[in-house]
Design an enzyme around this catalytic site. Sequence first.
Site, PDB file in Angstrom:
ATOM      1  N   LYS A 105      -0.342  -0.358   2.133  1.00  0.00           N
ATOM      2  CA  LYS A 105      -0.342   0.873   2.996  1.00  0.00           C
ATOM      3  C   LYS A 105       0.408   0.766   4.094  1.00  0.00           C
ATOM      4  O   LYS A 105       1.226   1.671   4.409  1.00  0.00           O
ATOM      5  CB  LYS A 105      -1.769   1.208   3.427  1.00  0.00           C
ATOM      6  N   ARG A 123     -12.565   7.661   6.846  1.00  0.00           N
ATOM      7  CA  ARG A 123     -13.016   6.348   6.039  1.00  0.00           C
ATOM      8  C   ARG A 123     -14.308   6.958   5.392  1.00  0.00           C
ATOM      9  O   ARG A 123     -14.945   6.123   4.414  1.00  0.00           O
ATOM     10  CB  ARG A 123     -13.373   5.459   6.707  1.00  0.00           C
ATOM     11  N   ARG A 146      -0.957 -13.401   2.154  1.00  0.00           N
ATOM     12  CA  ARG A 146      -0.716 -12.785   3.478  1.00  0.00           C
ATOM     13  C   ARG A 146      -1.197 -13.555   4.402  1.00  0.00           C
ATOM     14  O   ARG A 146      -0.802 -13.977   5.446  1.00  0.00           O
ATOM     15  CB  ARG A 146      -1.180 -11.314   3.397  1.00  0.00           C
ATOM     16  N   ARG A 198      -3.827 -14.823   9.410  1.00  0.00           N
ATOM     17  CA  ARG A 198      -4.951 -13.892   9.820  1.00  0.00           C
ATOM     18  C   ARG A 198      -6.065 -14.638   9.106  1.00  0.00           C
ATOM     19  O   ARG A 198      -6.384 -14.849   7.944  1.00  0.00           O
ATOM     20  CB  ARG A 198      -4.637 -12.631   9.195  1.00  0.00           C
ATOM     21  N   ARG A 208     -14.303  -7.118   2.054  1.00  0.00           N
ATOM     22  CA  ARG A 208     -13.827  -5.896   2.508  1.00  0.00           C
ATOM     23  C   ARG A 208     -13.433  -5.037   1.492  1.00  0.00           C
ATOM     24  O   ARG A 208     -13.604  -3.729   1.729  1.00  0.00           O
ATOM     25  CB  ARG A 208     -12.508  -6.469   3.192  1.00  0.00           C
TER      26      ARG A 208
END
Length: 194
Positions: free
Chosen positions: A14, A89, A128, A134, A146
Amino acid sequence: MLNILIFGPPGCGKGTQSEFLVNQYNLKHLSTGDIFRENIKNKTDLGIEAKKYIDQGQLVPDFITIDMLGKKMQSKNDFSGFLFDGFPRTKKQAESLDDFLLKMNQEISMMICIDVPERELVSRLLKRGESSNRADDQNKEIILNRIKVYKDQTEVLKDYYQKQNKFFNVDGISTIADVKEKIFSLIDIYQRES
């Protein structure tokens, strides 16, 4: 105006595709996370209120989020529309956004969902995590949770926008450029037919 929701599970691309859309179609990118951080940093009334919820680990209530989005949308803009990222959401949030936009004589033009299988999402997020440090992208269990939260709470929006004939699914398993071209093609067709 062209008002697009960019949608999909964590790791679907996204953020990458949002940059292309903003530049190609002159859209104002509205990321709720960025808007929260900006309001909190600037100590606006809404930011102070939102921070109370965030500090307690709670979701910021919809009315605060909608107010923040509204202020951002009504600020000086010379954009051709908005790209919503991270909101709505839930179905309730989608209904609230529809009501808000209606007051501005606008509506969501289309929801573009980037569809990627779970195994690929996990792989992308772990990669990533290696490069970005992260923490939430370095733990497979956190990643799976998630994705589960997305499926349980957010994926229901597909039905909501399908009923309005505004839902468009894009296969996110190919090159970044191919996904971009698929999305651009959908938007170009929409604009020709509108």
